[in-house]
Write an enzyme that holds these catalytic residues in place. Structure first.
Site, short mmCIF file in Angstrom:
data_model
loop_
_atom_site.label_atom_id
_atom_site.label_comp_id
_atom_site.label_asym_id
_atom_site.label_seq_id
_atom_site.Cartn_x
_atom_site.Cartn_y
_atom_site.Cartn_z
N ASP A 21 0.83 -1.20 0.00
CA ASP A 21 0.00 0.00 0.00
C ASP A 21 0.87 1.26 0.00
O ASP A 21 1.97 1.25 0.56
CB ASP A 21 -0.92 -0.02 1.24
CG ASP A 21 -2.06 0.97 1.11
OD1 ASP A 21 -2.29 1.48 0.00
OD2 ASP A 21 -2.74 1.22 2.12
N ASN A 69 -10.65 -2.67 -6.28
CA ASN A 69 -9.82 -1.80 -7.12
C ASN A 69 -10.43 -1.57 -8.52
O ASN A 69 -10.05 -0.62 -9.20
CB ASN A 69 -8.40 -2.36 -7.28
CG ASN A 69 -7.54 -2.20 -6.05
OD1 ASN A 69 -6.59 -2.96 -5.83
ND2 ASN A 69 -7.84 -1.21 -5.22
C1 FPP Z 1 -1.89 0.07 -3.42
O1 FPP Z 1 -1.44 1.41 -3.39
C2 FPP Z 1 -1.34 -0.66 -4.55
C3 FPP Z 1 -2.06 -1.25 -5.54
C4 FPP Z 1 -3.52 -1.20 -5.60
C5 FPP Z 1 -1.42 -1.94 -6.67
C6 FPP Z 1 -0.17 -2.71 -6.37
C7 FPP Z 1 0.58 -2.89 -7.63
C8 FPP Z 1 1.92 -2.88 -7.76
C9 FPP Z 1 2.85 -2.79 -6.63
C10 FPP Z 1 2.55 -2.92 -9.11
C11 FPP Z 1 2.52 -4.20 -9.86
C12 FPP Z 1 2.53 -5.42 -9.06
C13 FPP Z 1 2.96 -6.63 -9.46
C14 FPP Z 1 2.78 -7.79 -8.58
C15 FPP Z 1 3.60 -6.85 -10.75
P1 FPP Z 1 -2.50 2.57 -3.54
O2 FPP Z 1 -2.65 2.89 -4.97
O3 FPP Z 1 -3.78 2.21 -2.85
O4 FPP Z 1 -1.79 3.73 -2.78
P2 FPP Z 1 -2.46 4.89 -1.91
O5 FPP Z 1 -3.11 4.22 -0.73
O6 FPP Z 1 -1.30 5.75 -1.51
O7 FPP Z 1 -3.43 5.60 -2.78
#
Ligand code: FPP
Length: 248
Positions: A21, A69
């Site tokens: 996250d 998501n």
């Molecule tokens: C949460 O951060 C992250 C995600 C919803 C996506 C995770 C994806 C990756 C790390 C990239 C690709 C992964 C792989 C396994 C190839 P957020 O967007 O909710 O962050 P925030 O809470 O700061 O808004």
């Protein structure tokens, strides 16, 4: 002594699950788009995958895309799907080098065919590996998974494959998408949020929870070792008393 050297190798968890996250906030702090944060999140994925494989951890499960998501702006969802395709292609070599087998949990049918095809190719190619199993939770949510399991159990009871009197917690575990994987002993969430967010609700029943303030794109091997050291300092009681656990 380095953090890695402080780890007690025979007391490592078999299975670590991670809620990655903070990508969006990491990007915003740099005046960039959320997608920029996701792209940099791939470095942290590589770091924890490599570190886990090097340490001999058998299972690593990453929450990469939740059912919820899908409600994000289309631009971000499309960019995340494209990032998955490129990352799976570019990282297959690293998975092979580290003897890692790829696996997924979640509603695969809801993913674009480009992602499904890449996943299928990488899963087939890495299926020969015998080291760690890397599971990506994609279009996954725990409540979805439990509902699916209930539907299957109900069907098997109706078809007389299963007797309702014989249903135990183990039966339920066997109907979940993680049936071939032990429950995680440790769950890590980054970015200073203290929630489980519909991730492995059944499987985390006795897991140790570790929350880090670090935003996911900044998470490195050292931060992972710190989490593992913290885990090794915990007393896992499974409902028993400390005295019962410490009886030699
Ligand atoms: C949460 O951060 C992250 C995600 C919803 C996506 C995770 C994806 C990756 C790390 C990239 C690709 C992964 C792989 C396994 C190839 P957020 O967007 O909710 O962050 P925030 O809470 O700061 O808004």
């Amino acid at each position: 002594m380095s953090l890695k050297d402080q780890l007690i190798i025979d007391r490592l968890p078999q299975h670590v699950a991670i809620i990655m996250d903070g990508n969006g906030r990491w990007a915003k702090k740099r005046g960039n788009s959320r997608v920029f944060g996701h792209k940099h999140g791939v470095t942290a994925v590589r770091e924890v995958t490599e570190a886990s494989a090097e340490l001999g951890i058998k299972y690593l499960t990453l929450y990469a895309f939740s059912t919820e998501n899908w409600n994000r702006p289309k631009l971000e969802v499309d960019a995340l799907m494209a990032l998955l395709v490129t990352t799976i292609s570019s990282e297959t070599e690293t998975l092979m080098k580290n003897n890692v087998r790829l696996n997924t949990i979640g509603c695969k049918e809801s993913l674009p065919s480009s992602v499904r095809n890449k996943l299928d190719t990488c899963i087939a190619e890495t299926s020969v590996n015998s080291g760690m199993t890397l599971t990506l939770a994609l279009s996954y949510s725990s409540r979805w998974e439990i509902v699916e399991a209930i539907k299957e159990i109900t069907k098997d009871v109706k078809d007389s494959v299963l007797n309702s009197e014989d249903i135990t917690a183990e039966t339920v575990s066997n109907y979940l998408s993680t049936s071939s994987i032990p429950d995680p002993e440790l769950m890590i969430r980054t970015s200073g949020e203290y929630r489980i967010s519909n991730f492995l609700l059944w499987q985390l029943a006795y897991s140790e929870l570790y929350f880090s303030d670090i935003l996911w794109p900044d998470f490195r091997k050292e931060d992972y070792y710190a989490a593992l050291i913290d885990y090794q300092g915990r007393e896992r009681r499974f409902g028993k008393t400390g005295e019962q656990i410490n009886v030699k």
